[in-house]
Design a protein around this motif. Structure first.
Motif, PDB file in Angstrom:
ATOM      1  N   ALA A  52      38.535  42.577  17.669  1.00  0.00           N
ATOM      2  CA  ALA A  52      38.298  42.684  16.232  1.00  0.00           C
ATOM      3  C   ALA A  52      39.042  41.569  15.515  1.00  0.00           C
ATOM      4  N   ARG A  53      38.413  41.040  14.471  1.00  0.00           N
ATOM      5  CA  ARG A  53      39.027  39.989  13.668  1.00  0.00           C
ATOM      6  C   ARG A  53      38.835  40.302  12.190  1.00  0.00           C
ATOM      7  N   ALA A  54      39.794  39.866  11.391  1.00  0.00           N
ATOM      8  CA  ALA A  54      39.700  40.048   9.941  1.00  0.00           C
ATOM      9  C   ALA A  54      40.328  38.850   9.257  1.00  0.00           C
ATOM     10  N   ARG A  55      39.856  38.553   8.064  1.00  0.00           N
ATOM     11  CA  ARG A  55      40.488  37.532   7.222  1.00  0.00           C
ATOM     12  C   ARG A  55      40.886  38.193   5.911  1.00  0.00           C
ATOM     13  N   VAL A  56      42.167  38.123   5.596  1.00  0.00           N
ATOM     14  CA  VAL A  56      42.713  38.769   4.405  1.00  0.00           C
ATOM     15  C   VAL A  56      43.086  37.700   3.384  1.00  0.00           C
ATOM     16  N   LEU A  57      42.633  37.897   2.157  1.00  0.00           N
ATOM     17  CA  LEU A  57      42.979  36.993   1.066  1.00  0.00           C
ATOM     18  C   LEU A  57      43.678  37.760  -0.044  1.00  0.00           C
ATOM     19  N   ALA A  58      44.708  37.178  -0.581  1.00  0.00           N
ATOM     20  CA  ALA A  58      45.344  37.687  -1.793  1.00  0.00           C
ATOM     21  C   ALA A  58      46.266  36.581  -2.281  1.00  0.00           C
ATOM     22  N   GLY A  59      46.136  36.225  -3.530  1.00  0.00           N
ATOM     23  CA  GLY A  59      46.814  35.070  -4.079  1.00  0.00           C
ATOM     24  C   GLY A  59      45.781  33.997  -4.360  1.00  0.00           C
ATOM     25  N   THR A  60      45.619  33.638  -5.619  1.00  0.00           N
ATOM     26  CA  THR A  60      44.545  32.739  -6.039  1.00  0.00           C
ATOM     27  C   THR A  60      45.075  31.689  -6.998  1.00  0.00           C
ATOM     28  N   LEU A  61      44.553  30.454  -6.854  1.00  0.00           N
ATOM     29  CA  LEU A  61      44.898  29.354  -7.742  1.00  0.00           C
ATOM     30  C   LEU A  61      43.619  28.585  -8.068  1.00  0.00           C
ATOM     31  N   ASP A  62      43.331  28.446  -9.345  1.00  0.00           N
ATOM     32  CA  ASP A  62      42.109  27.767  -9.788  1.00  0.00           C
ATOM     33  C   ASP A  62      42.242  26.261  -9.556  1.00  0.00           C
ATOM     34  N   ARG A  63      41.232  25.670  -8.930  1.00  0.00           N
ATOM     35  CA  ARG A  63      41.271  24.235  -8.663  1.00  0.00           C
ATOM     36  C   ARG A  63      40.895  23.408  -9.886  1.00  0.00           C
ATOM     37  N   ALA A  64      40.224  24.018 -10.869  1.00  0.00           N
ATOM     38  CA  ALA A  64      39.739  23.260 -12.025  1.00  0.00           C
ATOM     39  C   ALA A  64      40.873  22.648 -12.824  1.00  0.00           C
ATOM     40  N   SER A  65      42.016  23.303 -12.878  1.00  0.00           N
ATOM     41  CA  SER A  65      43.141  22.821 -13.692  1.00  0.00           C
ATOM     42  C   SER A  65      44.225  22.144 -12.858  1.00  0.00           C
ATOM     43  N   ALA A  66      43.947  21.882 -11.580  1.00  0.00           N
ATOM     44  CA  ALA A  66      44.959  21.295 -10.695  1.00  0.00           C
ATOM     45  C   ALA A  66      45.045  19.781 -10.880  1.00  0.00           C
ATOM     46  N   PRO A  67      46.238  19.198 -10.761  1.00  0.00           N
ATOM     47  CA  PRO A  67      46.364  17.736 -10.835  1.00  0.00           C
ATOM     48  C   PRO A  67      45.670  17.072  -9.652  1.00  0.00           C
ATOM     49  N   ALA A  68      44.939  16.006  -9.910  1.00  0.00           N
ATOM     50  CA  ALA A  68      44.164  15.351  -8.864  1.00  0.00           C
ATOM     51  C   ALA A  68      45.008  14.527  -7.915  1.00  0.00           C
ATOM     52  N   ASP A  69      46.207  14.148  -8.342  1.00  0.00           N
ATOM     53  CA  ASP A  69      47.036  13.239  -7.549  1.00  0.00           C
ATOM     54  C   ASP A  69      48.220  13.926  -6.888  1.00  0.00           C
ATOM     55  N   ASP A  70      48.098  15.241  -6.646  1.00  0.00           N
ATOM     56  CA  ASP A  70      49.208  15.998  -6.052  1.00  0.00           C
ATOM     57  C   ASP A  70      48.680  16.805  -4.870  1.00  0.00           C
ATOM     58  N   PRO A  71      48.618  16.229  -3.657  1.00  0.00           N
ATOM     59  CA  PRO A  71      48.029  16.918  -2.507  1.00  0.00           C
ATOM     60  C   PRO A  71      48.786  18.171  -2.080  1.00  0.00           C
ATOM     61  N   GLY A  72      50.046  18.281  -2.431  1.00  0.00           N
ATOM     62  CA  GLY A  72      50.821  19.462  -2.042  1.00  0.00           C
ATOM     63  C   GLY A  72      50.874  20.540  -3.095  1.00  0.00           C
ATOM     64  N   TYR A  73      50.084  20.359  -4.159  1.00  0.00           N
ATOM     65  CA  TYR A  73      50.145  21.268  -5.302  1.00  0.00           C
ATOM     66  C   TYR A  73      49.856  22.715  -4.906  1.00  0.00           C
ATOM     67  N   ALA A  74      48.738  22.951  -4.207  1.00  0.00           N
ATOM     68  CA  ALA A  74      48.340  24.324  -3.890  1.00  0.00           C
ATOM     69  C   ALA A  74      49.371  25.019  -3.015  1.00  0.00           C
ATOM     70  N   THR A  75      49.840  24.343  -1.987  1.00  0.00           N
ATOM     71  CA  THR A  75      50.831  24.945  -1.096  1.00  0.00           C
ATOM     72  C   THR A  75      52.116  25.264  -1.852  1.00  0.00           C
ATOM     73  N   ARG A  76      52.541  24.339  -2.682  1.00  0.00           N
ATOM     74  CA  ARG A  76      53.794  24.542  -3.422  1.00  0.00           C
ATOM     75  C   ARG A  76      53.687  25.698  -4.419  1.00  0.00           C
TER      76      ARG A  76
END
Length: 446
Positions: free
Chosen positions: A254-278
């Motif tokens: 059996a396998r499952a994928r669990v998601l919780a925690g969301t960040l909108d990409r529309a307002s993210a800075p384009a020049d910060d590749p580590g933004y989402a992880t941080r």
């Protein structure tokens, strides 16, 4: 509480009561499109990810049910159908042979009918292998490769046309206005801070009003191409592309994928590749919400397994509209006294509703959802997917989706996990980021 209802199978004159099926190899598919070349009918049942999965046409049998025992009754019906079935399957892989597509209401109190649907024709594709299944209840029908190919060809004679956006197309409010939704979130936070529960998921809806009939097949193709890491689904007017796998069963795994925690990409800075992880991994609120969802799944799945593994830390799942904190869980299923492993639908029954779409404790959260949402979720956030004769199956959570209510009215749903640190304005913005896949696939804008 709704009274459970069953739809009996009444065969037409000259037809048998038992299901009969044949599965044959179906040759190669274009690796650039995979099953997408078969997503050409608005009434097709669909389960696609990265070009593989299942596309089905027609209907040979249907079961509907409401009430708190909807999963149990659906399993009993499926077992009865399998017991009297004639199956010819030269492949015997998960998803071949007899199969039923399913969609279940989120709430045990819902009047919305949960359903299992046995199609007439199924085209499947997995790991470079493709197949064709023909299912009938006609005792005199030929179970041959030629009959299967002829049945498929009949459904593909006239593909459904697409549609272009019209000036009259518009997006209207649902049950709650934006301000009313923010009030509901604020009330939810109060209950969390009072210690009544640790998480609550609150949803809202918006309604797409179209000048011309919705082209469901076109919408599904758009979703499948843009959201290839999600599972694009269609069952009886419920459509969408979910990033969350409730449970997948292949043989004893059996396998499952669990998601919780969301960040909108529309307002993210384009020049910060580590933004989402941080931002995601550095947020106590997001990590807390994610841990609640993981604990909910693993604690419930535990009694069915002999071993279980998951990521020690969540990873960041990148989708075109948002980033999510995600964790994949894999478990080895235990066998019962008859030497059988639990079916995918049995695990769905145990796992639903998860903290990711309801909250925790689920009984407290469920009652608050009914009080604060003022919304009939119907199949939204319920299990959607398929099961085969071996109990294998894939069941996602019906998220990032919509219900086609009429040819020109489509109701979209989105929800957010509410914890102690939730802010109403931020949660409202998150719902818009989750509406975005369906809004864009329908050719609309806010």
């Amino acid at each position: 509480m709704s009274t459970p209802s069953l739809t009996a199978l009444t065969p037409a004159p000259g037809h048998s009561r038992g299901l009969r099926s044949i599965t044959v190899a179906h040759g190669s598919m274009d690796p650039r499109t995979g099953l997408l070349e078969y997503v050409v009918r608005n009434d097709a049942h669909t389960w696609i990810r990265r070009g593989g999965g299942l596309v089905a046409y027609g209907e040979t049998a249907r079961f509907t049910v409401t009430g708190p025992d909807r999963f149990t009754r659906a399993q009993e019906w499926w077992r009865r159908e399998l017991a009297g079935a004639e199956v010819l399957d030269e492949l015997s892989v998960p998803g071949s042979g007899l199969i039923a597509f399913g969609s279940f209401a989120f709430s045990k109190t819902s009047a919305h009918e949960s359903r299992l649907i046995v199609p007439e024709v199924v085209v499947g594709c997995s790991e470079g292998m493709s197949w064709l299944t023909y299912i009938t209840d006609d005792a005199d029908a030929e179970l041959t490769a030629e009959a299967a190919e002829a049945a498929l060809a009949a459904y593909l004679v006239e593909p459904d046309a697409g549609r272009s956006p019209s000036p009259g197309d518009r997006l209207g409010p649902g049950v709650l206005s934006e301000d009313q939704y923010k009030v509901a979130v604020a009330e939810g936070v109060k209950h969390v801070r009072a210690g009544e529960l640790s998480k609550l998921v609150l949803a809202r809806d918006v309604v797409a009003h179209l000048d011309t009939p919705v082209a469901t097949a076109q919408v599904l193709r758009e979703l499948a191409v843009r959201y290839e890491d999600c599972w694009t689904y269609a069952v009886d007017g419920l459509i969408g592309s979910t990033p969350e796998m409730l449970i997948k069963v292949e043989d004893s795994t059996a396998r499952a994928r669990v998601l919780a925690g969301t960040l909108d990409r529309a307002s993210a800075p384009a020049d910060d590749p580590g933004y989402a992880t941080r931002v995601l991994a550095g947020s106590e609120k997001q990590l807390h919400e994610h841990q609640i969802a993981i604990d909910s799944l693993t604690e419930t799945l535990g009694p069915f397994t002999s071993s279980m593994t998951s990521h020690s830390e969540p990873f960041v799942l990148q989708l075109p509209n948002v980033w999510h904190l995600a964790s994949d869980v894999m478990a080895q299923l235990t066998v019962d006294e008859d030497g059988l492993v639990p079916t995918s639908l049995a695990l769905v029954q145990a796992l639903h509703p998860t903290a990711a779409v309801c909250g925790t404790p689920t009984t407290v959260a469920g009652a608050l959802i009914r009080e604060l949402e003022h919304l009939q979720r119907g199949p939204y956030a319920g299990p959607v997917g398929w099961i085969d004769a071996g109990g294998n199956g894939e069941w996602g959570i019906a998220l990032r989706g919509a219900v086609v209510e009429t040819p020109t009215r489509v109701r979209l749903y989105a929800g957010c996990g509410i914890v102690e640190g939730s802010q109403p304005e931020a949660e409202l913005a998150e719902t818009w980021s989750k509406f975005r896949p369906m809004i864009e696939a329908l050719g609309l804008s806010r």
